[in-house]
Design a protein around this motif. Structure first.
Motif, short mmCIF file in Angstrom:
data_model
loop_
_atom_site.label_atom_id
_atom_site.label_comp_id
_atom_site.label_asym_id
_atom_site.label_seq_id
_atom_site.Cartn_x
_atom_site.Cartn_y
_atom_site.Cartn_z
N SER A 80 -3.36 -17.56 83.97
CA SER A 80 -2.59 -18.74 83.60
C SER A 80 -1.87 -18.57 82.28
O SER A 80 -0.76 -19.07 82.10
CB SER A 80 -3.51 -19.96 83.50
N ARG A 81 -2.50 -17.84 81.35
CA ARG A 81 -1.90 -17.73 80.02
C ARG A 81 -2.47 -16.52 79.31
O ARG A 81 -3.68 -16.26 79.36
CB ARG A 81 -2.24 -18.99 79.22
N LEU A 82 -1.60 -15.79 78.64
CA LEU A 82 -1.99 -14.66 77.81
C LEU A 82 -1.09 -14.68 76.59
O LEU A 82 0.12 -14.82 76.71
CB LEU A 82 -1.82 -13.34 78.57
N ALA A 83 -1.69 -14.58 75.41
CA ALA A 83 -0.91 -14.59 74.18
C ALA A 83 -1.59 -13.70 73.14
O ALA A 83 -2.82 -13.64 73.07
CB ALA A 83 -0.76 -16.00 73.63
N VAL A 84 -0.75 -13.04 72.35
CA VAL A 84 -1.22 -12.22 71.25
C VAL A 84 -0.36 -12.58 70.03
O VAL A 84 0.86 -12.75 70.15
CB VAL A 84 -1.09 -10.71 71.57
N LEU A 85 -1.01 -12.72 68.88
CA LEU A 85 -0.25 -13.02 67.67
C LEU A 85 0.87 -11.99 67.48
O LEU A 85 0.63 -10.79 67.71
CB LEU A 85 -1.16 -13.01 66.45
N ILE A 92 -5.24 -10.39 91.78
CA ILE A 92 -4.97 -11.06 90.52
C ILE A 92 -3.47 -11.32 90.49
O ILE A 92 -2.67 -10.42 90.74
CB ILE A 92 -5.37 -10.20 89.30
N SER A 93 -3.08 -12.55 90.18
CA SER A 93 -1.66 -12.88 90.12
C SER A 93 -1.30 -13.40 88.73
O SER A 93 -2.17 -13.84 87.97
CB SER A 93 -1.31 -13.94 91.18
N VAL A 94 -0.01 -13.36 88.43
CA VAL A 94 0.51 -13.88 87.17
C VAL A 94 1.98 -14.23 87.38
O VAL A 94 2.66 -13.59 88.19
CB VAL A 94 0.35 -12.85 86.02
N ASN A 95 2.45 -15.24 86.70
CA ASN A 95 3.88 -15.60 86.69
C ASN A 95 4.43 -15.29 85.31
O ASN A 95 3.74 -15.48 84.32
CB ASN A 95 4.09 -17.10 86.92
N THR A 96 5.68 -14.87 85.25
CA THR A 96 6.37 -14.73 83.97
C THR A 96 7.86 -14.92 84.20
O THR A 96 8.33 -14.83 85.34
CB THR A 96 6.06 -13.38 83.28
N ALA A 140 8.94 -7.95 77.61
CA ALA A 140 7.67 -7.50 77.04
C ALA A 140 6.51 -7.77 78.00
O ALA A 140 5.67 -6.89 78.23
CB ALA A 140 7.43 -8.17 75.69
N SER A 141 6.49 -8.97 78.57
CA SER A 141 5.42 -9.29 79.52
C SER A 141 5.54 -8.45 80.79
O SER A 141 4.53 -7.95 81.29
CB SER A 141 5.46 -10.77 79.91
N ILE A 142 6.74 -8.29 81.26
CA ILE A 142 6.94 -7.50 82.48
C ILE A 142 6.46 -6.07 82.27
O ILE A 142 5.76 -5.50 83.12
CB ILE A 142 8.42 -7.56 82.93
N GLN A 143 6.81 -5.48 81.14
CA GLN A 143 6.34 -4.12 80.84
C GLN A 143 4.82 -4.05 80.78
O GLN A 143 4.20 -3.11 81.29
CB GLN A 143 6.93 -3.63 79.52
N LEU A 144 4.21 -5.04 80.14
CA LEU A 144 2.75 -5.08 80.04
C LEU A 144 2.11 -5.17 81.42
O LEU A 144 1.18 -4.42 81.74
CB LEU A 144 2.31 -6.28 79.18
N TYR A 145 2.61 -6.08 82.26
CA TYR A 145 2.02 -6.24 83.59
C TYR A 145 2.20 -4.98 84.43
O TYR A 145 1.29 -4.58 85.15
CB TYR A 145 2.58 -7.48 84.28
#
Length: 128
Positions: free
Chosen positions: A61-66, A94-98, A104-109
């Motif tokens: 649902s949510r992922l965040a890093v300072l 496991i699913s995720v939306n972005t 940055a998120s796409i590269q991480l996933y």
């Protein structure tokens, strides 16, 4: 139990106002069968993830890093933690939306092994 004030602080610093989650929404998400992790470096909370799961899948649902700790594999570690939890529970998906412009998120996933499903979810906003 995860401290919501810690998550709120990371969230405010990691996301622009449009994408920040209000406390009420965060509280609600934490009531829906959550799996949450906070990463600390030298006792300082620097990232978190909140996932919701059912008996068949986990949805991140949510992922965040300072911001000052991004690009240091913390997000990747959070995803590995979710993968470990999925394996522990014998969950296969496991699913995720972005957002499509969140490179940055796409590269991480992608680095963590996620692939596109081809589904698209429009995002609407209203300026008042």
């Amino acid at each position: 139990k995860v401290d919501l004030s810690v998550i709120m602080n990371i969230d405010r610093l990691a996301f622009p106002p449009l994408w920040q989650i209000p406390l009420e929404s965060l509280s609600g998400a934490m009531e829906l069968n959550p799996y949450a992790t906070i990463v600390e470096l030298d006792g300082m909370p620097v990232g978190y993830q909140i996932s919701n799961n059912s008996h068949r899948n986990i949805h991140l649902s949510r992922l965040a890093v300072l911001p000052q700790f991004q690009h240091r594999s913390i997000g990747f570690q959070l995803l590995e933690d979710i993968k470990y939890e999925a394996a522990r529970r014998n969950i296969q998906h496991i699913s995720v939306n972005t957002q499509s412009d969140n490179s940055a998120s796409i590269q991480l996933y992608k680095k963590a092994g996620f692939s596109l499903t081809g589904d698209h979810y429009p995002v609407y906003k209203l300026f008042c």
